[in-house]
Design a protein around this motif. Structure first.
Motif, PDB file in Angstrom:
ATOM      1  N   ARG A  83       0.845  -1.006   0.033  1.00  0.00           N
ATOM      2  CA  ARG A  83      -0.023   0.036  -0.038  1.00  0.00           C
ATOM      3  C   ARG A  83       0.910   1.474   0.159  1.00  0.00           C
ATOM      4  N   TYR A  84       1.834   1.246   0.692  1.00  0.00           N
ATOM      5  CA  TYR A  84       2.602   2.709   1.059  1.00  0.00           C
ATOM      6  C   TYR A  84       4.232   2.094   0.671  1.00  0.00           C
ATOM      7  N   THR A  85       4.779   3.280   0.260  1.00  0.00           N
ATOM      8  CA  THR A  85       6.133   3.310  -0.263  1.00  0.00           C
ATOM      9  C   THR A  85       6.840   4.623   0.175  1.00  0.00           C
ATOM     10  N   ILE A  86       8.057   4.449   1.056  1.00  0.00           N
ATOM     11  CA  ILE A  86       8.701   5.609   1.425  1.00  0.00           C
ATOM     12  C   ILE A  86      10.163   5.566   0.749  1.00  0.00           C
ATOM     13  N   SER A  87      10.453   6.524   0.174  1.00  0.00           N
ATOM     14  CA  SER A  87      11.841   6.730  -0.307  1.00  0.00           C
ATOM     15  C   SER A  87      12.749   7.738   0.332  1.00  0.00           C
ATOM     16  N   LEU A 162      17.113   4.626  -0.884  1.00  0.00           N
ATOM     17  CA  LEU A 162      16.602   3.635   0.055  1.00  0.00           C
ATOM     18  C   LEU A 162      15.331   3.693   0.109  1.00  0.00           C
ATOM     19  N   ILE A 163      14.465   2.405  -0.284  1.00  0.00           N
ATOM     20  CA  ILE A 163      13.160   2.310  -0.285  1.00  0.00           C
ATOM     21  C   ILE A 163      12.480   1.295   0.506  1.00  0.00           C
ATOM     22  N   PHE A 164      11.462   1.582   1.161  1.00  0.00           N
ATOM     23  CA  PHE A 164      10.967   0.717   1.969  1.00  0.00           C
ATOM     24  C   PHE A 164       9.191   0.731   1.630  1.00  0.00           C
ATOM     25  N   SER A 165       8.722  -0.412   1.659  1.00  0.00           N
ATOM     26  CA  SER A 165       7.239  -0.515   1.268  1.00  0.00           C
ATOM     27  C   SER A 165       6.716  -1.305   2.174  1.00  0.00           C
ATOM     28  N   PHE A 166       5.396  -0.883   2.573  1.00  0.00           N
ATOM     29  CA  PHE A 166       4.723  -1.694   3.790  1.00  0.00           C
ATOM     30  C   PHE A 166       3.153  -1.099   3.662  1.00  0.00           C
ATOM     31  N   ASN A 167       2.500  -1.864   4.609  1.00  0.00           N
ATOM     32  CA  ASN A 167       0.821  -1.870   4.510  1.00  0.00           C
ATOM     33  C   ASN A 167       0.110  -0.857   5.499  1.00  0.00           C
ATOM     34  N   LYS A 168       1.077  -0.800   6.520  1.00  0.00           N
ATOM     35  CA  LYS A 168       0.648   0.058   7.690  1.00  0.00           C
ATOM     36  C   LYS A 168       1.049   1.561   7.786  1.00  0.00           C
ATOM     37  N   THR A 195      12.742  13.109   0.809  1.00  0.00           N
ATOM     38  CA  THR A 195      11.821  12.202   1.277  1.00  0.00           C
ATOM     39  C   THR A 195      10.588  12.149   1.034  1.00  0.00           C
ATOM     40  N   ARG A 196      10.123  11.064   0.519  1.00  0.00           N
ATOM     41  CA  ARG A 196       8.763  10.957  -0.168  1.00  0.00           C
ATOM     42  C   ARG A 196       7.895   9.674   0.203  1.00  0.00           C
ATOM     43  N   LEU A 197       6.782   9.990   0.850  1.00  0.00           N
ATOM     44  CA  LEU A 197       5.761   8.820   0.966  1.00  0.00           C
ATOM     45  C   LEU A 197       4.715   8.768  -0.277  1.00  0.00           C
ATOM     46  N   GLN A 198       4.464   7.600  -0.410  1.00  0.00           N
ATOM     47  CA  GLN A 198       3.392   7.376  -1.902  1.00  0.00           C
ATOM     48  C   GLN A 198       2.588   6.390  -1.309  1.00  0.00           C
ATOM     49  N   ASP A 199       1.234   6.478  -1.648  1.00  0.00           N
ATOM     50  CA  ASP A 199       0.092   5.702  -1.575  1.00  0.00           C
ATOM     51  C   ASP A 199      -0.287   5.205  -2.901  1.00  0.00           C
ATOM     52  N   SER A 200      -0.347   3.824  -2.905  1.00  0.00           N
ATOM     53  CA  SER A 200      -0.627   3.417  -4.320  1.00  0.00           C
ATOM     54  C   SER A 200      -2.261   3.599  -4.683  1.00  0.00           C
ATOM     55  N   VAL A 206       6.194   5.571  -8.193  1.00  0.00           N
ATOM     56  CA  VAL A 206       7.232   5.655  -8.730  1.00  0.00           C
ATOM     57  C   VAL A 206       8.621   5.287  -7.970  1.00  0.00           C
ATOM     58  N   ILE A 207       9.348   4.433  -8.285  1.00  0.00           N
ATOM     59  CA  ILE A 207      10.525   3.920  -7.731  1.00  0.00           C
ATOM     60  C   ILE A 207      11.647   4.067  -8.725  1.00  0.00           C
ATOM     61  N   THR A 208      12.651   4.862  -8.267  1.00  0.00           N
ATOM     62  CA  THR A 208      13.958   4.899  -9.114  1.00  0.00           C
ATOM     63  C   THR A 208      13.653   4.896 -10.543  1.00  0.00           C
TER      64      THR A 208
END
Length: 327
Positions: A83-87, A162-168, A195-200, A206-208
């Motif tokens: 759901r969420y990705t933080i770059s 650095l890319i992190f993806s999670f659901n909470k 720093t960027r937080l994206q919600d699917s 967008v990642i790299t």
């Protein structure tokens, strides 16, 4: 828009390289170190050893840059379905690396060659791999902290991204805290402006430079726009490169890599009166035989050619003398 490269008036000269400045946004500059040919050749000879070191010490497999069998498409592929990705972006990544980051992994003689003015500077052919090796300890520590605090997230890194993806969503603050802690311990700092937080739920993530959604990998709108611009400007090489990038192709396994056929090609000459001999493509065995002897064997009789002009050192194709221009 491509950055304009400018030579500084007082170029900084080190033992084996010089420095130029590339203009960035907001009146900032990036220093690029250009090695001389001899120094560049030495560094390129170190690449196989550095690749081996990277492959051996990359225990957590979080790095997807400058490594065989990995690319940015495979990096983005790991984050599909969340759901969420933080770059996050590391500020002045290359310049922040010191010898203490690689003292336990890279031999000292290689470090002396790869570090200029105390860091693996941008522009040196070894710097990308050296930087990846230097950050392996951080990768491992970040993954261990995520497991220790039971944060269900996927972590990957592409160079200094650095890319992190999670659901909470509440995990975003925990991830930022852990990342800052690890980076500060190792002498790195986050570029807070990137720093960027994206919600699917809001569309493709967008990642790299690659967009992802539940259906897979896609080129970004910016990439498609650049392709149209390159074609409009008749920049064929740029258009081909962008089109290849837009395919978002995952790397092949080593066993799937196509083998290139090595074909030895030679040329025989067809002599005509008053005309320059023309080349006929034929596949024969390369030898160090004099080309005149080969011509004699081909025609069944001795072939006499006019004397050579002064200054001809030899033909790279035959290893023997070149024909004069007036033949």
């Amino acid at each position: 828009m491509s950055s304009q490269v400018t030579q500084s008036n007082n170029a900084i000269n080190f033992k084996h390289c010089s420095v130029i400045r590339i203009a960035k946004s907001r009146c900032k500059f990036r220093l690029i170190y250009i090695p001389n040919p001899a120094y560049k050749t030495k560094l390129q000879e170190l690449l196989p050893k550095l690749e081996e070191i990277l492959e051996t010490h990359d225990e957590c497999q979080a790095n997807y840059a400058f490594s065989k069998g990995r690319n940015s498409a495979l990096n983005a592929f790991q984050h599909i379905g969340y759901r969420y990705t933080i770059s996050l972006d590391i500020q002045d990544f290359f310049d922040s690396i010191t010898t203490r980051h690689v003292v336990e992994t890279i031999p000292s003689d290689i470090v002396e060659l790869c570090f200029v003015d105390g860091a693996p500077r941008q522009g040196l052919p070894t710097s990308p791999i050296v930087s990846s090796i230097a950050f392996l300890a951080c990768d491992k520590q970040i993954k261990n902290l995520l497991e220790r605090h039971r944060i269900q997230a996927v972590y990957t890194r592409y160079a200094d991204d650095l890319i992190f993806s999670f659901n909470k969503k509440e995990d975003s603050g925990k991830i930022l805290t852990l990342a800052r802690q690890v980076l500060n311990e190792h002498g790195f700092h986050l570029n807070e402006n990137k720093t960027r937080l994206q919600d699917s739920k809001n569309g493709r993530v967008v990642i790299t430079g690659i967009a992802i959604d539940s259906r897979g990998l896609h080129p970004t709108r910016r990439t498609l726009k650049n392709i149209r611009a390159a074609k409009h400007q008749n920049n064929k090489s740029s258009a081909r490169g962008l089109e290849e990038w837009a395919k978002c192709t995952l790397p092949r396994e080593k066993s799937e890599q196509p083998k290139r056929k090595k074909i030895k090609r030679e040329y025989l000459f067809e002599a005509k009166d008053g005309l320059r001999p023309k080349k006929l493509p034929r596949i024969v065995t390369r030898s160090s035989q004099d080309p005149l002897d080969s011509l004699s064997e081909f025609f069944g009789e001795k072939v006499d050619l006019p004397p050579l002009k002064e200054g001809y050192s030899g033909s790279p194709e035959w290893g023997g003398p070149c024909l004069p221009d007036d033949v």
